[in-house]
Structures are given as structure tokens and as C-alpha cells.
Design a protein around this motif. Structure first.
Motif, mmCIF file in Angstrom:
data_model
loop_
_atom_site.group_PDB
_atom_site.id
_atom_site.type_symbol
_atom_site.label_atom_id
_atom_site.label_comp_id
_atom_site.label_asym_id
_atom_site.label_seq_id
_atom_site.Cartn_x
_atom_site.Cartn_y
_atom_site.Cartn_z
ATOM 1 N N GLU A 291 29.074 31.723 42.902
ATOM 2 C CA GLU A 291 27.614 31.830 42.768
ATOM 3 C C GLU A 291 26.928 30.516 43.129
ATOM 4 O O GLU A 291 25.878 30.512 43.763
ATOM 5 C CB GLU A 291 27.222 32.279 41.358
ATOM 6 N N LYS A 292 27.549 29.394 42.780
ATOM 7 C CA LYS A 292 26.968 28.089 43.118
ATOM 8 C C LYS A 292 26.881 27.891 44.629
ATOM 9 O O LYS A 292 26.031 27.186 45.129
ATOM 10 C CB LYS A 292 27.819 26.961 42.498
ATOM 11 N N ASN A 293 27.801 28.516 45.352
ATOM 12 C CA ASN A 293 27.831 28.358 46.808
ATOM 13 C C ASN A 293 26.892 29.296 47.564
ATOM 14 O O ASN A 293 26.612 29.083 48.739
ATOM 15 C CB ASN A 293 29.260 28.541 47.321
ATOM 16 N N LEU A 294 26.445 30.347 46.893
ATOM 17 C CA LEU A 294 25.533 31.285 47.568
ATOM 18 C C LEU A 294 24.125 30.717 47.548
ATOM 19 O O LEU A 294 23.668 30.233 46.512
ATOM 20 C CB LEU A 294 25.533 32.640 46.839
ATOM 21 N N ASP A 295 23.443 30.768 48.684
ATOM 22 C CA ASP A 295 22.033 30.365 48.686
ATOM 23 C C ASP A 295 21.271 31.200 49.706
ATOM 24 O O ASP A 295 21.814 32.139 50.280
ATOM 25 C CB ASP A 295 21.888 28.850 48.920
ATOM 26 N N ARG A 296 20.012 30.848 49.942
ATOM 27 C CA ARG A 296 19.198 31.706 50.811
ATOM 28 C C ARG A 296 19.650 31.674 52.273
ATOM 29 O O ARG A 296 19.262 32.531 53.066
ATOM 30 C CB ARG A 296 17.704 31.393 50.673
ATOM 31 N N ASN A 297 20.479 30.705 52.635
ATOM 32 C CA ASN A 297 20.999 30.668 54.010
ATOM 33 C C ASN A 297 22.387 31.293 54.147
ATOM 34 O O ASN A 297 22.998 31.221 55.213
ATOM 35 C CB ASN A 297 21.048 29.220 54.511
ATOM 36 N N THR A 298 22.886 31.900 53.069
ATOM 37 C CA THR A 298 24.199 32.539 53.140
ATOM 38 C C THR A 298 24.059 33.877 53.870
ATOM 39 O O THR A 298 23.294 34.740 53.439
ATOM 40 C CB THR A 298 24.772 32.774 51.720
ATOM 41 N N CYS A 299 24.774 34.012 54.982
ATOM 42 C CA CYS A 299 24.622 35.253 55.755
ATOM 43 C C CYS A 299 25.734 36.252 55.461
ATOM 44 O O CYS A 299 25.617 37.420 55.853
ATOM 45 C CB CYS A 299 24.520 34.949 57.247
ATOM 46 N N ALA A 300 26.787 35.851 54.769
ATOM 47 C CA ALA A 300 27.840 36.802 54.382
ATOM 48 C C ALA A 300 28.787 36.146 53.390
ATOM 49 O O ALA A 300 28.990 34.928 53.410
ATOM 50 C CB ALA A 300 28.644 37.262 55.592
ATOM 51 N N LEU A 301 29.363 36.987 52.548
ATOM 52 C CA LEU A 301 30.541 36.570 51.785
ATOM 53 C C LEU A 301 31.699 37.309 52.447
ATOM 54 O O LEU A 301 31.676 38.536 52.565
ATOM 55 C CB LEU A 301 30.410 36.947 50.311
ATOM 56 N N PHE A 302 32.669 36.546 52.920
ATOM 57 C CA PHE A 302 33.787 37.136 53.662
ATOM 58 C C PHE A 302 35.080 36.901 52.890
ATOM 59 O O PHE A 302 35.366 35.781 52.463
ATOM 60 C CB PHE A 302 33.896 36.493 55.054
ATOM 61 N N LEU A 303 35.880 37.951 52.727
ATOM 62 C CA LEU A 303 37.147 37.789 51.999
ATOM 63 C C LEU A 303 38.194 38.763 52.510
ATOM 64 O O LEU A 303 37.897 39.705 53.236
ATOM 65 C CB LEU A 303 36.922 38.013 50.497
ATOM 66 N N GLU A 304 39.431 38.510 52.105
ATOM 67 C CA GLU A 304 40.527 39.451 52.317
ATOM 68 C C GLU A 304 40.884 40.041 50.961
ATOM 69 O O GLU A 304 40.997 39.289 49.988
ATOM 70 C CB GLU A 304 41.729 38.728 52.953
ATOM 71 N N VAL A 305 41.081 41.356 50.895
ATOM 72 C CA VAL A 305 41.224 41.990 49.577
ATOM 73 C C VAL A 305 42.507 41.562 48.862
ATOM 74 O O VAL A 305 42.527 41.439 47.636
ATOM 75 C CB VAL A 305 41.111 43.529 49.642
ATOM 76 N N ILE A 306 43.597 41.367 49.608
ATOM 77 C CA ILE A 306 44.796 40.708 49.058
ATOM 78 C C ILE A 306 45.159 39.650 50.087
ATOM 79 O O ILE A 306 45.382 39.979 51.254
ATOM 80 C CB ILE A 306 45.981 41.680 48.878
ATOM 81 N N THR A 307 45.175 38.389 49.701
ATOM 82 C CA THR A 307 45.388 37.350 50.706
ATOM 83 C C THR A 307 46.870 37.228 51.032
ATOM 84 O O THR A 307 47.732 37.613 50.244
ATOM 85 C CB THR A 307 44.848 35.985 50.239
ATOM 86 N N ASN A 308 47.122 36.672 52.194
ATOM 87 C CA ASN A 308 48.469 36.615 52.724
ATOM 88 C C ASN A 308 48.705 35.210 53.273
ATOM 89 O O ASN A 308 47.914 34.752 54.075
ATOM 90 C CB ASN A 308 48.542 37.707 53.803
ATOM 91 N N PRO A 309 49.697 34.480 52.827
ATOM 92 C CA PRO A 309 50.805 34.928 51.966
ATOM 93 C C PRO A 309 50.613 34.657 50.471
ATOM 94 O O PRO A 309 51.582 34.787 49.730
ATOM 95 C CB PRO A 309 51.961 34.081 52.506
ATOM 96 N N GLN A 310 49.410 34.315 50.004
ATOM 97 C CA GLN A 310 49.281 33.907 48.594
ATOM 98 C C GLN A 310 49.297 35.082 47.622
ATOM 99 O O GLN A 310 49.475 34.890 46.434
ATOM 100 C CB GLN A 310 47.971 33.113 48.395
ATOM 101 N N THR A 311 49.021 36.295 48.113
ATOM 102 C CA THR A 311 48.877 37.511 47.296
ATOM 103 C C THR A 311 47.830 37.353 46.194
ATOM 104 O O THR A 311 48.001 37.841 45.088
ATOM 105 C CB THR A 311 50.227 38.016 46.696
ATOM 106 N N GLU A 312 46.742 36.704 46.547
ATOM 107 C CA GLU A 312 45.611 36.599 45.620
ATOM 108 C C GLU A 312 44.735 37.847 45.792
ATOM 109 O O GLU A 312 44.458 38.261 46.918
ATOM 110 C CB GLU A 312 44.803 35.344 45.968
ATOM 111 N N VAL A 313 44.314 38.433 44.674
ATOM 112 C CA VAL A 313 43.542 39.675 44.723
ATOM 113 C C VAL A 313 42.086 39.368 44.397
ATOM 114 O O VAL A 313 41.795 38.720 43.386
ATOM 115 C CB VAL A 313 44.113 40.709 43.733
ATOM 116 N N ALA A 314 41.179 39.838 45.244
ATOM 117 C CA ALA A 314 39.753 39.589 45.019
ATOM 118 C C ALA A 314 39.215 40.559 43.969
ATOM 119 O O ALA A 314 39.502 41.755 44.019
ATOM 120 C CB ALA A 314 38.989 39.768 46.327
#
Ligand SMILES: *Cc1c(COP(=O)(O)O)cnc(C)c1O
Length: 411
Positions: A140-163
Motif C-alpha cells: 500500500e505504501k508503494n501505490l500512488d496516483r502514478n501507479t499504472c498496474a500491480l503486476f504479480l505471478e500467482v505462485i512465483t517460480n522458483p520461490q513458490t511464494e503465493v500471492a
């Protein structure tokens, strides 16, 4: 979860016109251009008032059919196919980004996506804000009025982090930011991205959709859930007939300017892949869970990472989002890089190759290959360790795969 709609529509989407020979497979239209009966009929096609193809860089009937099958199966407003997952990602980000804007994301990304954000887009004045997406306050601290997208991978690879998609999509809603998710690892037959607040879904169809790893491809799936009327450069297109402002921007400008559309031959092959996607995915995912569970207790294995295991830090979140099938990829750590190489060299059945979700099982040492050209410092920021092996599970008998891993680990 009900998957009947998916499987049925993926198998039985009708063609735009009845085929004169009753062909059961969509023909491959290997043509660059299309002839029109009159000058008058050309104008609406060229100005986008109808969907008649005019030139295959812009649209092609075989590719349109591939897009339509995915649109019907997902309930999306618009699906746009590309010649790779990377071109789907770059089209999506070029559509929303402009100099002075920023994209909030994680350093846990597919290597080329990271590189595109960190090096390519940033050289055009678009800032990539890499943060810890598991920490909603930091996001939330990183989002501001110039943020045009939040981009993520649903399960990251190779870390297997889940959003945490519900948490992140709520933040996006509150801040008027579209949520773009790369869902390559859990295909749309299994995971309902829209239900979890994803506005734009992006898939490298090279992986699970193509199945036999016979072709490269990518799709953007637009659910038309985001209100673009307040968002920078897309606001002028909001409310126009013909689809969401985002899809219009891509179809009318970015896609045809970059010229990275899917070829009809690829679309034909990937339509075949769609027809067996759900079955292949489930079989490989079941094998993956079984392997991850058993490999953990083999000698020499320091840790196993698979979101479908109870002891994984994101097990419950993964279960809530992806059910029993959180992707047919798992990783494990050995004691050292030398041990990892020795293991890879001893494999007999599992192939040493990059790529994910081939029908054949594949193994790789990500740090020295996919992430090998990044500096050690960047790799550390990405949590890509020298001791990690990644296994993409294919369609072989799980017992055979287990035996191969077991013998390759043996001293
Ligand atoms: C492979 C992959 C991509 C890139 O797709 P290509 O089809 O190789 O261009 C993007 N994201 C993820 C998660 C991938 O696995």
C-alpha cells in the motif's frame, strides 16, 4: 468447484461460419491478407467496426478461434493471443505504462519479466517498484496516483511464494489500480482468476496450454472488471463501444504496432492443447504432490517447497485459491551447488531442460541457467539459491519419477 463448463466449451466451441466440409478441427488459415467483395465492405473491417480479418498481423481466423475458446471457457470479455508469453506481458504493460508512471511488483518474477521491468521499461521512464507482495502494508505504501498496474505471478517460480489475491485486489480497488496476474503456473481450467479480483490475466501458453511443448504462445485475458475512466492514458478510450479501454488500446494500437501476434499454425496446435488441458494438468499435479511429499524424506534433501504440502508456509492460502492443484512444479534444496549438479547429471528419465509443463518431466538448476546472467546480488534479492533444483512434473507414472529422483540422489 465446477469444471464442466470449461471442459465442454474448450472442446465444443462452434466456428464463426459452418465449415463447407464439416471439418471437426478448425482449419489453419495460412494467409497474410483477405480479399473483400466490394470497396464498401472494406471500410468497416479496416476501422474496427466489425471483426472481419484484414491482415494476419492484426487478426486471423484460426487465432480468433483459439481466443474464442478461451474466452468462452473463462467467461472473459476479451482474449488476445500473442507469439509468446513475453509478448503478452509486454503488450499488457505497454498498454498502461507511460513515462512518469510506476508498476508495483515483486522481485520474485520470471527472469525476462523482471528484466523487462527493471531494464527495458525503466529506460523509458517507467519505474518498477519491487516490493514484498506478502506484506500488504508495504504494498500500500508503494501505490500512488502514478501507479499504472500491480503486476504479480500467482505462485512465483522458483520461490513458490503465493500471492494473497483477495488482499491485494482489495488494495488495488481502493487505490484505483488494475491487478494484472501472470497465472501460467495454474491454468484457467483450474483457477478462477476473476473470482479473486484479477482484472487482467496473462498466460504463457507455451507451457501448460501447448502441453507437448511444441510451440510458443501467450494470451491476455481481460475480464473487463476495471473502470479505466480515471486511469491516465486509457481514460480517453473508456466508454467507447467495442470492449474495455484496455483491450481497445491493445487491439487498435499496441498489438498491431509491436507485431507479435500468434501464428495460425501455433493457434492450431494450441487449440489441440486446450482440449486436453484440464486432464493433463490434474494428472501432473497429483503426481507433483505425491513426489514433493516423498522426496522430502530422502537422504540429502535439505528442504522441499510445494504449496500443496501442509508444511508449506502458504498452504492454506494456496488451498483457498487453487484447491487441490497448485501447479505441477516443486523445488527442493540440496546441500550445495555441486550436489545439485551431481543430482542433475545422474537423472535417467527426467530431462535436463528449461521450460515448464511439458508432457515430459524436466529438471533444472535455476540459479546457473534461467537466472545465470543476473548478478549474485540480484539473485539474492530474487531469493534464487545456488542449492535449489526445480522439477516440472510431466505425465509419466509417478512411481517411475520417484525412482529416478531416488537413484539420482543416491551416493
Ligand atoms: C515461461 C514464462 C513466461 C514467458 O513465456 P514465454 O512463452 O517463454 O515467452 C512468463 N511467465 C511465466 C510465469 C513463465 O513461466
Amino acid at each position: 468447484m465446477n469444471h464442466t463448463m470449461n471442459e465442454e466449451t474448450l472442446l465444443h466451441t462452434p466456428y464463426p461460419e459452418p465449415d463447407p466440409y464439416g471439418a471437426l478441427n478448425m482449419p489453419v488459415y495460412l494467409t497474410a491478407a483477405y480479399e473483400f467483395p466490394t470497396a464498401e465492405s472494406m471500410e468497416p473491417a479496416f476501422t474496427g467496426q466489425n471483426a472481419d480479418p484484414v491482415y494476419s498481423r492484426i487478426s486471423n481466423p484460426t487465432v480468433m478461434h483459439f481466443e474464442r475458446r478461451i474466452a468462452r471457457a473463462t467467461g472473459a470479455a476479451e482474449v488476445i493471443a500473442f507469439n509468446s508469453g513475453m509478448s503478452a506481458i509486454t503488450n499488457a504493460l505497454f498498454a498502461v505504462a507511460s513515462a512518469g508512471s510506476n508498476i508495483v511488483t515483486s522481485p520474485h518474477l520470471f527472469g525476462n519479466t523482471y528484466s523487462f521491468l527493471a531494464y527495458t521499461l525503466s529506460s523509458f521512464g517507467v519505474e518498477a517498484r519491487f516490493c514484498d507482495l506478502t506484506n500488504l502494508a508495504e504494498v500500500e505504501k508503494n501505490l500512488d496516483r502514478n501507479t499504472c498496474a500491480l503486476f504479480l505471478e500467482v505462485i512465483t517460480n522458483p520461490q513458490t511464494e503465493v500471492a494473497d489475491l483477495k488482499g491485494l485486489s482489495a488494495l488495488c480497488r481502493k487505490n484505483g489500480v488494475p491487478l494484472m496476474a501472470d497465472t501460467t503456473i495454474v491454468p484457467f481450467t483450474e483457477f478462477r482468476a476473476k473470482k479473486f479480483g484479477v482484472d487482467i490475466e496473462i498466460v504463457s501458453t507455451t507451457k501448460y496450454v501447448s502441453g507437448g511443448a511444441n510451440s510458443l504462445g501467450g494470451v491476455i485475458i481481460d475480464y473487463n472488471t476495471f473502470d479505466w475512466s480515471h486511469s491516465g492514458k486509457l481514460s480517453v478510450l473508456a466508454g467507447q463501444p467495442g470492449g474495455s479501454a484496455f483491450a481497445l488500446k491493445i487491439r487498435r494500437e499496441i498489438h498491431r504496432n509491436l507485431g507479435a501476434g500468434m501464428t495460425p499454425h501455433t493457434a492450431f496446435m494450441q487449440i489441440q492443447g486446450l482440449e486436453t488441458l484440464a486432464i493433463r494438468y490434474r494428472r501432473a499435479s497429483r503426481s507433483c504432490r505425491e513426489l514433493a511429499r516423498r522426496v522430502g524424506s530422502l537422504p540429502g534433501v535439505v528442504a522441499v517447497h510445494y504449496p500443496g504440502l501442509h508444511e508449506h508456509p502458504y498452504f492454506e492460502l494456496s488451498q483457498a485459491q487453487f484447491g487441490d492443484y497448485p501447479g505441477p512444479m516443486f523445488t527442493f534444496d540440496l546441500a550445495s551447488k555441486a550436489d545439485s549438479f551431481r543430482f542433475l547429471n545422474r537423472l535417467r528419465l527426467i530431462r535436463r531442460a528449461t521450460n515448464l509443463f511439458d508432457n515430459k518431466s524436466l529438471a533444472i538448476h535455476p540459479a546457473s541457467t534461467i537466472f545465470g546472467t543476473f548478478t549474485e546480488q540480484v539473485r539474492r534479492q530474487m531469493d534464487v539459491r545456488d542449492t535449489t533444483i526445480r522439477i516440472s512434473v510431466g505425465l509419466e507414472e509417478v512411481e517411475e519419477l520417484y525412482r529416478d529422483i531416488q537413484q539420482a540422489l543416491h551416493e
